[in-house]
Design an enzyme around this catalytic site. Structure first.
Site, short mmCIF file in Angstrom:
data_model
loop_
_atom_site.label_atom_id
_atom_site.label_comp_id
_atom_site.label_asym_id
_atom_site.label_seq_id
_atom_site.Cartn_x
_atom_site.Cartn_y
_atom_site.Cartn_z
N CYS A 42 36.09 5.47 14.09
CA CYS A 42 35.58 5.56 15.46
C CYS A 42 34.17 6.11 15.55
O CYS A 42 33.57 6.08 16.60
CB CYS A 42 36.52 6.39 16.32
SG CYS A 42 37.76 5.37 17.10
N THR A 63 0.84 -1.20 0.00
CA THR A 63 0.00 0.00 0.00
C THR A 63 0.88 1.25 0.00
O THR A 63 1.85 1.33 0.76
CB THR A 63 -0.92 0.00 1.24
OG1 THR A 63 -1.71 -1.19 1.19
CG2 THR A 63 -1.83 1.21 1.27
#
Lengths: 268, 404
Positions: free
Chosen positions: B331, B243
């Site tokens: 990091c 949908t």
């Protein structure tokens, strides 16, 4: 965004003991620029071996700065031999914890401290080039992987990546790391009685019997109860007045070297 | 304004703010106009009409020939997967596919998976400025080449690839080879032109140009055979079941219209602001280096490496000042490997881990750029003092000041 504790946040913003010590008594390094984090630690000691000052310089992330900073605070005032007992877990705990992916920052702190202490005592520093490099991206050796598995009770490949960075880049070494993990965990498990008997017999066949036979004697495994190994000497060894020395200095020492340092030999 | 309340958003290649006018257009479709577009009554018809209008707006963004060439998806990643997998599934006889080493993970990771499934993959190199070697591309295309997937603009450096030239090369070597273009970072920044580019598929993502997250679109040239990724109902002409997400489709359509209208602003005002930021940083921060070409970039992006300091730490300190940017540092992510894009460009280790991407948008103001220019050098200065590479930094400073 990482889930950093207030302590980590406070220390990356306002790290303590940043810098170098010109006339340092010990300097230690861990990590490298190519690996993405590096730590250099400087120690000053008094004549009794007490660390009176510690400073650091870090190329690394927020948790690397925080780990380095807290480590310098932890070692100041400690005797160098007591500082040596600090573990990476204690560094992480002092920060109120680190995200799992950042535990390698605490390991780097521990490694730099170990290097500094080795430097103080003029010991050989553990050199990554000396061991078999498993992870070429981060230059991590088999020895490092094994020691971190044991020290931190690591259970998975992900744990090893978080603590050592090994396997975290190209990933080509991950199968090799898994093998090391399995073997290390296996070696840590207590052996069953059957495994123990088989292993002892192997060591006797390979290293012990042949030597005793040279003197006209031999040895036979009778039984095993936990770490107690019951043996019977035969031939000339049986009547030899130095048989007890043979048992402790040779047989027991050989079994301890190859199987377990706790083995106790009992003659029946 | 206090520092606590300040928010300077310079990470628009990660995501963008939903334009308030776009949001206003979307709101009725959450509440009053909530009909299912497939329903046979007026409330459903209103949703269907809204989707039709949005499809025409997207047609404008792609410069497509026909609204039927536009399919709505849930993201840029879905567009890439739907396009690439769909094309390959439609013709399984050819087993060679091409892409570049600097693609987004939605293409690279899919290619790695395809490689394991038996496809022979060529990963094209880039040079130090991020540009492709077109001779390498030409040599790579052969009779067995099913698909070339290439980005229009790189998300980390902003480098623009010459899609028109790429298409000419590919189609002249093998007219049957299909081309998928990841235009996620091009939409709203430079012109996307399906006609001029002469490619088979183009994917975009709404949240990169002021539409909401969770909506994307795929252009598919008429006549291109592809197998649907999602099977189910008849939505999107049977090519993408489920949908329709009507409010978001309305949002991406409206945002596409504004993006097209704003291209002139991007290439003048936004580009001027980016250049001001970049020039100032490179001039005032001695350890800064540009990680890309000065030319052939989207107007809103710059990527600067700060040598011998680490990226996450820079971002944390920028964040404390209210400035949002992004880093190629490992990091900052779950991965331990630094940016594959900067690595492919050969950015040296000295700057690789300390690279910061600043990406602007139509909402970026000059005051925000001025503030960033003011605080960034202070942050870098503070962080260089923590670095263990004091000797290297001093040498770098001496070299730079000597050149001045």
């Amino acid at each position: 965004m990482w889930d950093y504790t207030d302590k980590v946040m406070e220390l990356y913003r306002n790290p303590k003991n940043v810098g170098s010590i010109e006339d340092a008594d010990a300097i230690g390094e861990a990590g490298s620029l190519s690996c993405g984090d590096m730590l250099k630690i400087y120690l000053k000691l008094d004549e009794k071996g007490i660390i009176t000052d510690a400073k650091f310089q870090t190329f690394g992330c927020g948790s690397a700065v925080a780990s380095s900073s807290i480590l310098t605070e932890m070692v100041i005032g400690k005797h160098i031999d007591d500082a040596r007992k600090i573990t990476n877990q204690e560094i992480a705990e002092a920060l109120g914890g680190l995200p799992p992916e950042k535990m390698h920052c605490s390991v780097m702190g521990h490694e730099a401290l170990e290097a500094a202490i080795a430097n103080f005592y003029h010991e050989d520093v553990k050199c990554p080039e000396k061991g078999k490099v498993i992870c070429k991206c981060f230059n991590v050796t088999q020895e490092t992987i094994e020691s971190e598995i044991k020290a931190n009770n690591l259970k998975t490949l992900e744990d090893i990546m978080n603590y050592t960075k090994a396997g975290g880049a190209c990933g080509k070494c991950q199968n090799e790391i898994k093998r090391i993990l399995d073997e290390t965990i296996q070696s840590e498990k207590p052996l069953t009685k059957t495994q123990m008997i088989l292993k002892i017999n192997n060591v006797i066949d390979k290293y012990i019997s042949s030597e005793l036979r040279k003197d006209g004697g031999d040895i036979e495994l009778i039984d095993v109860e936990e770490n107690k190994v019951f043996v019977k000497l035969s031939g000339k060894c049986q009547s030899c007045n130095r048989s007890q020395l043979t048992l402790t200095h040779f047989v027991e020492a050989t079994l301890r070297e190859h199987i377990s340092p706790n083995i106790e030999i009992i003659q029946v | 304004m206090s520092d606590e309340k300040k928010l300077i958003y310079l990470d628009n290649n990660a995501t963008t703010k939903v334009d308030e006018i776009v949001l206003e257009k979307m709101i009725p479709y959450f509440s009053k106009l909530y009909g299912n577009a497939s329903s046979m009554y007026d409330l459903g018809a209103k949703s269907a009409q809204a989707i039709k209008a949005a499809r025409e707006q997207m047609m404008g963004l792609f410069n497509a020939n026909d609204p039927k060439e536009v399919f709505f998806t849930a993201s840029g990643s879905e567009s890439a997967n739907m396009g690439i997998r769909g094309i390959l599934a439609a013709d399984t006889t050819k087993k060679h596919i091409i892409t570049t080493k600097v693609e987004h993970p939605c293409v690279l990771n899919l290619y790695k998976k395809l490689e394991k499934q038996g496809y022979n993959v060529t990963y094209l190199n880039v040079n130090s400025e991020g540009a492709l070697d077109l001779n390498e591309l030409e040599e790579a295309v052969n009779e067995d080449t099913a698909l070339v997937a290439v980005m229009a603009a790189n998300n980390e450096t902003g480098i623009i690839f010459p899609i028109e030239k790429i298409s000419q090369i590919v189609k002249s070597k093998n007219p049957k080879t299909k081309i998928y273009v990841d235009a996620v970072q091009a939409a709203g920044k430079i012109s996307i032109d399906a006609q001029k580019w002469n490619v088979d598929m183009i994917g975009v993502s709404g949240h990169k140009f002021h539409a909401p997250k969770g909506i994307g679109a795929l252009y598919v040239k008429t006549g291109t055979l592809f197998v649907p990724l999602i099977e189910g109902g008849h939505q999107e002409r049977g090519k993408r079941a489920g949908t329709e997400n009507v409010p978001s489709i309305v949002g991406i359509g409206q945002a596409a219209e504004y993006a097209l209208a704003g291209l002139a602003d991007e290439s003048t005002r936004v580009k001027d602001l980016r250049n001001k930021l970049e020039t100032s940083i490179l001039k005032t921060v001695f350890n800064a280096r540009l990680n890309s070409s000065l030319v052939n970039r989207v107007p809103n992006t710059t990527n600067i490496g700060f040598e011998y300091v680490e990226g996450e730490l820079i971002l944390l300190h920028l964040g404390d000042k209210g400035i949002c940017a992004s880093s190629g540092s490992a990091c900052t992510s779950g991965s331990l490997d630094p940016s594959h894009v900067l690595k492919a460009m050969g950015v040296p280790f000295t700057a690789l881990h300390g690279s910061i991407r600043f990406s602007l948008s139509r909402f970026t103001t000059e005051a925000e750029i001025d503030y960033t220019i003011k605080v960034l050098p202070e942050i870098i200065e503070k962080l260089t003092k923590i670095s263990p590479f004091q000797r290297e930094l001093k040498e770098l400073k001496d070299v730079k000041s000597g050149n001045d």
